[in-house]
Design an enzyme around this catalytic site. Structure first.
Site, PDB file in Angstrom:
ATOM      1  N   TYR A 145      10.561  -6.857  44.216  1.00  0.00           N
ATOM      2  CA  TYR A 145      10.459  -7.324  42.835  1.00  0.00           C
ATOM      3  C   TYR A 145      11.298  -8.581  42.703  1.00  0.00           C
ATOM      4  O   TYR A 145      12.452  -8.615  43.150  1.00  0.00           O
ATOM      5  CB  TYR A 145      10.954  -6.250  41.869  1.00  0.00           C
ATOM      6  CG  TYR A 145      10.911  -6.659  40.413  1.00  0.00           C
ATOM      7  CD1 TYR A 145      12.085  -6.959  39.707  1.00  0.00           C
ATOM      8  CD2 TYR A 145       9.701  -6.741  39.733  1.00  0.00           C
ATOM      9  CE1 TYR A 145      12.047  -7.331  38.377  1.00  0.00           C
ATOM     10  CE2 TYR A 145       9.650  -7.115  38.389  1.00  0.00           C
ATOM     11  CZ  TYR A 145      10.836  -7.410  37.716  1.00  0.00           C
ATOM     12  OH  TYR A 145      10.795  -7.793  36.398  1.00  0.00           O
ATOM     13  N   ASP A 240      15.555 -13.603  48.186  1.00  0.00           N
ATOM     14  CA  ASP A 240      15.903 -13.193  46.837  1.00  0.00           C
ATOM     15  C   ASP A 240      17.160 -12.320  46.902  1.00  0.00           C
ATOM     16  O   ASP A 240      17.093 -11.148  47.246  1.00  0.00           O
ATOM     17  CB  ASP A 240      14.740 -12.419  46.214  1.00  0.00           C
ATOM     18  CG  ASP A 240      15.071 -11.953  44.811  1.00  0.00           C
ATOM     19  OD1 ASP A 240      14.137 -11.583  44.078  1.00  0.00           O
ATOM     20  OD2 ASP A 240      16.269 -11.954  44.436  1.00  0.00           O
ATOM     21  N   LYS A 268      22.588 -11.837  38.365  1.00  0.00           N
ATOM     22  CA  LYS A 268      23.376 -10.618  38.139  1.00  0.00           C
ATOM     23  C   LYS A 268      24.887 -10.821  38.368  1.00  0.00           C
ATOM     24  O   LYS A 268      25.596 -11.296  37.491  1.00  0.00           O
ATOM     25  CB  LYS A 268      22.831  -9.479  39.005  1.00  0.00           C
ATOM     26  CG  LYS A 268      21.378  -9.072  38.620  1.00  0.00           C
ATOM     27  CD  LYS A 268      20.849  -7.967  39.483  1.00  0.00           C
ATOM     28  CE  LYS A 268      19.371  -7.764  39.286  1.00  0.00           C
ATOM     29  NZ  LYS A 268      19.023  -6.797  38.231  1.00  0.00           N
TER      30      LYS A 268
HETATM   31  P1  KE4 Z   1      15.876 -10.770  35.945  1.00  0.00           P
HETATM   32  O1  KE4 Z   1      14.786 -11.747  35.514  1.00  0.00           O
HETATM   33  O2  KE4 Z   1      15.614  -9.365  35.429  1.00  0.00           O
HETATM   34  O3  KE4 Z   1      17.286 -11.283  35.600  1.00  0.00           O
HETATM   35  O4  KE4 Z   1      15.875 -10.684  37.531  1.00  0.00           O
HETATM   36  C1  KE4 Z   1      14.687 -10.375  38.181  1.00  0.00           C
HETATM   37  C2  KE4 Z   1      14.991  -9.852  39.574  1.00  0.00           C
HETATM   38  C3  KE4 Z   1      14.824 -10.698  40.644  1.00  0.00           C
HETATM   39  N1  KE4 Z   1      15.077 -10.285  41.908  1.00  0.00           N
HETATM   40  C4  KE4 Z   1      15.513  -9.023  42.162  1.00  0.00           C
HETATM   41  C5  KE4 Z   1      15.776  -8.611  43.575  1.00  0.00           C
HETATM   42  C6  KE4 Z   1      15.705  -8.113  41.091  1.00  0.00           C
HETATM   43  O5  KE4 Z   1      16.123  -6.854  41.359  1.00  0.00           O
HETATM   44  C7  KE4 Z   1      15.451  -8.530  39.768  1.00  0.00           C
HETATM   45  C8  KE4 Z   1      15.624  -7.606  38.575  1.00  0.00           C
HETATM   46  N2  KE4 Z   1      16.095  -6.297  38.862  1.00  0.00           N
HETATM   47  C9  KE4 Z   1      15.682  -5.253  37.956  1.00  0.00           C
HETATM   48  C10 KE4 Z   1      16.197  -3.906  38.478  1.00  0.00           C
HETATM   49  N3  KE4 Z   1      15.712  -3.571  39.735  1.00  0.00           N
HETATM   50  C11 KE4 Z   1      16.154  -5.536  36.561  1.00  0.00           C
HETATM   51  C12 KE4 Z   1      16.120  -4.356  35.646  1.00  0.00           C
HETATM   52  C13 KE4 Z   1      15.079  -4.536  34.572  1.00  0.00           C
HETATM   53  O6  KE4 Z   1      13.994  -5.082  34.880  1.00  0.00           O
HETATM   54  O7  KE4 Z   1      15.364  -4.100  33.434  1.00  0.00           O
END
Ligand code: KE4
Length: 430
Positions: A145, A240, A268
Site C-alpha cells: 500500500y 516506500d 509518519k
Molecule cells: P498516508 O497518505 O496515509 O500518510 O500514507 C500512505 C502510505 C504510504 N506508504 C505506506 C507504506 C503506508 O503504510 C501508508 C499508509 N499506512 C496506513 C496504515 N497501514 C495508514 C492508515 C490509514 O490509512 O488510516
C-alpha cells in the site's frame, strides 16, 4: 437533550456527517465488527476512550508514535513553535534542519522535498520517475500500500485489502492499465513485464519490508535483485519507507538490505504524528521538481514549521544510543509471548515480525505474500481483536495491519499484553 459524548453516541453523530463516521476507512472497524471506540486522549503507550476506558495501544497512529503518545519533548518544542506561528508559506530554517537530518541519515537522499502525507510522496515519486524516463508503466506488488493515488490503488493493501476492495472505484481503466502487479518477494512477474516492454516501465515501487498485508519481510536478496533489474532496464526504483523509515534504524531499511534506491518515500515518523511526507533521492531526479525542473508539485502546508518541529524532535530522540536495541527487545519479547500463547492453546497461526512491527495471523502456518495473507482466518482475528479490547489491549482493527510497538511500551505492558493474548486465545480455543 445534549448528545452524550460516549463512543456509541459519537459514532451515531459522526455517521450522519462523515462517510462511515471516519476520516480514514480502516478506523471504522468494518473488518472486526461493531462500532469503533472514540479516542479522547493518548499518552505514552496508552490511549483513553470516550467511555472512560484505557488501553495499551498497538496502533500508534499507524507508525508516527514511535516514541509513545504525547512525548513531552515533542510537545514542548511544538508548543514553543506555535507561539512563533503555525505556517508561513515561506522557506524556514527548520526545513533546512530536517532536510539536513534526512540527507545525513539516508544514504540515497541527496535531496528531499517535504509534502503532507505518504500519498503525496507516492504521487510525487511516480511523477518524477515518469518524467525522468518518459515512460508510463509502473510495477507495484500485490498487497503493498502506497497511499490512495489512482495509479497505486491497484491490488493495494492496508484498508483497501481490509475492506476487500484492492482496486478502487473511480480509477479510470486507462490509469489502472498502466500499473502492473507482481507477487511480493518474487521477481518472476517483474522480469516478465520488463521483457515484454523493456522501454515501457518508468518505475518499480515497493515496501522494502511489507507492512500493509500484515508484516511480511522480503526473502533475502529480493530488494537487491529487484534493483539490478530496474538498473538493467533503466527504470526508477522507488522504496516506500513511509512506515519503515527510521522504524528499524536511524535511517532506511533499504540501506540495511544493501540497496540505495533512486527515490525513497518517507512519512509518519519524520513528522512525529503531525502531517508530513517526503520524497528523497538522487539530485539528478529531485532537481526535476519545480521550480528547478519541469515536474510540477506543490503544497500549501508542505514543510510547515509545526510538523517539521515535531519531526526534528522525533529524529533527535531516535538518534539516542540504544533506541533501536530497545525496540528490538520489546518486539522479540512480545513475539515469544504470543508464540507461547498460540502453542499453549494449540491454535494454528503464525507471527511475522520485523523489529517493532508484528502481525499475528490466525489459521495459517506461513504468510510470505498477499495470497497467503488472504488465506488467514480473519473471523478468528476479529474475535481476537474484541477479546483483546475487553482485556485492555487496543490492536489495529485489521488482520492486514501491523502492530506498532513504541519506546513507551514497558516490559510490564508487553507482559500484560501477552497475558491478555494467552487468555483470549484460550477462550478462542484450538
Ligand atoms: P498516508 O497518505 O496515509 O500518510 O500514507 C500512505 C502510505 C504510504 N506508504 C505506506 C507504506 C503506508 O503504510 C501508508 C499508509 N499506512 C496506513 C496504515 N497501514 C495508514 C492508515 C490509514 O490509512 O488510516
Amino acid at each position: 437533550m445534549l448528545p452524550v459524548n460516549n463512543s456509541a453516541d459519537l459514532f451515531i453523530r459522526a455517521n450522519a456527517l462523515i462517510p462511515g463516521a471516519v476520516n480514514s476507512p480502516v478506523r471504522a472497524w468494518k473488518a472486526v465488527g461493531g462500532s469503533p471506540v472514540f479516542i479522547e486522549r493518548a499518552h505514552g503507550a496508552r490511549v483513553y476512550d470516550a467511555d472512560g476506558n484505557s488501553f495499551i495501544d498497538y496502533v500508534g497512529s499507524y507508525g508516527p508514535a514511535i516514541l509513545g503518545h504525547a512525548d513531552s519533548q515533542i510537545a514542548g518544542a511544538v508548543g514553543h513553535q506555535l507561539e512563533r506561528g503555525f505556517s508561513y508559506g515561506a522557506p524556514n530554517r527548520l526545513e533546512v534542519e530536517l532536510a539536513e537530518r534526512i540527507t545525513t541519515a539516508v544514504q540515497a537522499a541527496e535531496k528531499v522535498r517535504l509534502v503532507n502525507s505518504g500519498t503525496e510522496a507516492a504521487m510525487t515519486a511516480l511523477r518524477i520517475a515518469r518524467a525522468a524516463t518518459g515512460r508510463p508503466g509502473i510495477i507495484k506488488f500485490d498487497g503493498c500500500y502506497h497511499g490512495h493515488t489512482d495509479s497505486l490503488l491497484v491490488r493495494a493493501g492496508s484498508g483497501a485489502m481490509t475492506l476487500g476492495v484492492p482496486d478502487s472505484a473511480g480509477v479510470p481503466e486507462a490509469v489502472a492499465a498502466q500499473t502492473r502487479i507482481a507477487g511480493y518477494g518474487s521477481l518472476e512477474a517483474v522480469q516478465r513485464y520488463f521483457s515484454a516492454e523493456p522501454a515501457g516501465i518508468a518505475a518499480v515501487i515497493v515496501e522494502p519490508i511489507a507492512a500493509n498485508m500484515g508484516v511480511v519481510p522480503p526473502p533475502p536478496d529480493f530488494l537487491r535483485s529487484l534493483h539490478e533489474l530496474t538498473r538493467h532496464y533503466g527504470a526508477v526504483l522507488i522504496c516506500d519507507e513511509v512506515i519503515s523509515g527510521f522504524r528499524f534504524r536511524y535511517g532506511t531499511v533499504s540501506e540495511m538490505l544493501g540497496v540505495k534506491p533512486d527515490l525513497v518515500m518517507l512519512g509518519k515518523i519524520i513528522g512525529g504524528g503531525l502531517p508530513i511526507g517526503g520524497v528523497a533521492g538522487k539530485a539528478e531526479l529531485m532537481d526535476l521538481l519545480a521550480p528547478e525542473g519541469p515536474v510540477y508539485q506543490a503544497g500549501t502546508l508542505s514543510g510547515n514549521p509545526v510538523s517539521v518541529t515535531a519531526g526534528i524532535e522525533t529524529l533527535r530522540a531516535l538518534e539516542q544510543a540504544g533506541t533501536y536495541a530497545r525496540l528490538e527487545r520489546s518486539g522479540a519479547r512480545l513475539e515469544s509471548g504470543l508464540r507461547r500463547a498460540l502453542e499453549r492453546a494449540g491454535r494454528q497461526g503464525t507471527i511475522n515480525r520485523a523489529g517493532s512491527l508484528l502481525t499475528l495471523f490466525f489459521g495459517v502456518d506461513r504468510v510470505a505474500n498477499a495470497d497467503e495473507a488472504r488465506r488467514a482466518d480473519t473471523l478468528t482475528f476479529a474475535r481476537f481483536f474484541r477479546l483483546m479490547l475487553e482485556r485492555g489491549i487496543y490492536l489495529p482493527p485489521s488482520q492486514f495491519e501491523a502492530m506498532f510497538i513504541s519506546l513507551a511500551h514497558t516490559d510490564e505492558e508487553i507482559d500484560a499484553t501477552i497475558a491478555a493474548a494467552d487468555d483470549a486465545i484460550q477462550v478462542i480455543g484450538s
